[in-house]
Design a protein around this motif. Sequence first.
Motif, PDB file in Angstrom:
ATOM      1  N   THR A  15       0.839  -1.207   0.000  1.00  0.00           N
ATOM      2  CA  THR A  15       0.000   0.000   0.000  1.00  0.00           C
ATOM      3  C   THR A  15       0.869   1.250   0.000  1.00  0.00           C
ATOM      4  O   THR A  15       0.592   2.213  -0.719  1.00  0.00           O
ATOM      5  N   LEU A  16       1.921   1.246   0.800  1.00  0.00           N
ATOM      6  CA  LEU A  16       2.828   2.398   0.855  1.00  0.00           C
ATOM      7  C   LEU A  16       3.469   2.654  -0.508  1.00  0.00           C
ATOM      8  O   LEU A  16       3.538   3.798  -0.967  1.00  0.00           O
ATOM      9  N   LYS A  17       3.912   1.609  -1.165  1.00  0.00           N
ATOM     10  CA  LYS A  17       4.542   1.768  -2.480  1.00  0.00           C
ATOM     11  C   LYS A  17       3.549   2.327  -3.490  1.00  0.00           C
ATOM     12  O   LYS A  17       3.909   3.151  -4.326  1.00  0.00           O
ATOM     13  N   GLN A  18       2.315   1.880  -3.402  1.00  0.00           N
ATOM     14  CA  GLN A  18       1.278   2.392  -4.301  1.00  0.00           C
ATOM     15  C   GLN A  18       0.981   3.858  -3.993  1.00  0.00           C
ATOM     16  O   GLN A  18       0.901   4.690  -4.892  1.00  0.00           O
ATOM     17  N   ALA A  19       0.818   4.181  -2.737  1.00  0.00           N
ATOM     18  CA  ALA A  19       0.456   5.544  -2.345  1.00  0.00           C
ATOM     19  C   ALA A  19       1.589   6.531  -2.570  1.00  0.00           C
ATOM     20  O   ALA A  19       1.355   7.665  -2.986  1.00  0.00           O
ATOM     21  N   PHE A  20       2.802   6.120  -2.286  1.00  0.00           N
ATOM     22  CA  PHE A  20       3.940   7.028  -2.332  1.00  0.00           C
ATOM     23  C   PHE A  20       4.698   6.934  -3.660  1.00  0.00           C
ATOM     24  O   PHE A  20       5.899   7.183  -3.713  1.00  0.00           O
ATOM     25  N   ILE A  36       0.958  11.568   0.324  1.00  0.00           N
ATOM     26  CA  ILE A  36       0.471  11.405   1.697  1.00  0.00           C
ATOM     27  C   ILE A  36      -1.051  11.339   1.719  1.00  0.00           C
ATOM     28  O   ILE A  36      -1.638  10.487   2.396  1.00  0.00           O
ATOM     29  N   LEU A  37      -1.706  12.198   0.956  1.00  0.00           N
ATOM     30  CA  LEU A  37      -3.167  12.166   0.895  1.00  0.00           C
ATOM     31  C   LEU A  37      -3.660  10.863   0.267  1.00  0.00           C
ATOM     32  O   LEU A  37      -4.689  10.323   0.676  1.00  0.00           O
ATOM     33  N   ARG A  38      -2.922  10.335  -0.702  1.00  0.00           N
ATOM     34  CA  ARG A  38      -3.287   9.062  -1.329  1.00  0.00           C
ATOM     35  C   ARG A  38      -3.203   7.934  -0.301  1.00  0.00           C
ATOM     36  O   ARG A  38      -4.031   7.025  -0.300  1.00  0.00           O
ATOM     37  N   PHE A  39      -2.231   7.999   0.572  1.00  0.00           N
ATOM     38  CA  PHE A  39      -2.123   6.979   1.613  1.00  0.00           C
ATOM     39  C   PHE A  39      -3.359   7.001   2.506  1.00  0.00           C
ATOM     40  O   PHE A  39      -3.916   5.955   2.848  1.00  0.00           O
ATOM     41  N   PHE A  40      -3.802   8.197   2.889  1.00  0.00           N
ATOM     42  CA  PHE A  40      -5.025   8.320   3.678  1.00  0.00           C
ATOM     43  C   PHE A  40      -6.213   7.744   2.905  1.00  0.00           C
ATOM     44  O   PHE A  40      -7.057   7.055   3.474  1.00  0.00           O
ATOM     45  N   GLU A  41      -6.289   8.029   1.609  1.00  0.00           N
ATOM     46  CA  GLU A  41      -7.401   7.546   0.788  1.00  0.00           C
ATOM     47  C   GLU A  41      -7.413   6.019   0.708  1.00  0.00           C
ATOM     48  O   GLU A  41      -8.462   5.392   0.857  1.00  0.00           O
ATOM     49  N   LEU A  42      -6.270   5.421   0.483  1.00  0.00           N
ATOM     50  CA  LEU A  42      -6.192   3.958   0.422  1.00  0.00           C
ATOM     51  C   LEU A  42      -6.533   3.336   1.772  1.00  0.00           C
ATOM     52  O   LEU A  42      -7.189   2.285   1.830  1.00  0.00           O
ATOM     53  N   THR A  43      -6.107   3.978   2.840  1.00  0.00           N
ATOM     54  CA  THR A  43      -6.453   3.495   4.178  1.00  0.00           C
ATOM     55  C   THR A  43      -7.950   3.586   4.408  1.00  0.00           C
ATOM     56  O   THR A  43      -8.565   2.657   4.949  1.00  0.00           O
TER      57      THR A  43
END
Length: 185
Positions: free
Chosen positions: A52-57, A67-74
């Motif tokens: 997930t981190l690799k996808q978001a970041f 960073i906002l994408r990480f929140f969205e995936l979470t």
Amino acid sequence: MVIFAQSYESVSIDELCAAAGVHKSSFYHFFASKQELVLAAIEVQWQSLEATLKQAFASHLSPPERILRFFELTLQHQQALQQQHGQMRGCPAGNLTLELSTQNEPIRARLEQLFQAWLIYFEQALNDAKAEQLIPASVDTTIMAQALLAYFEGVLLLAKGQNNPALIATLRSGVLALMHYQEKG
């Protein structure tokens, strides 16, 4: 995993075996203890989180978008868990840290390593934001990465406490304020 849905202390090895559909002797063939099982489960959870981190970041996104994408995936993940189980599960690493950090040194130490590896993603995004002059040059990216991770874990804790994954969406914009994000224009 049952432990992440409930708690380490509340789940017995018998319950774990029943949930997995295995005999107790099979459990002990692979794991010497519940602690050893949890340490192995942490590794599996880290692999999932790192994907997930690799996808978001991803580097093609702007640093704030990462960073906002990480929140969205979470948010998407927590919503799916809530729909499937009727409740938010929160962060497995955060949950175990809250429960065991003063009681189980091997688990605490492994979780600390996991959080340190996780911080690298936040710090890299912040370093990139600084290089692009999206945040002030005076920002200490190491400390800010820790603040962002703490903010993220706090948001998940509040959302779990309210059983309301939508709270993740409402609080994710606070990340930009915390970063002292300066939109170019």
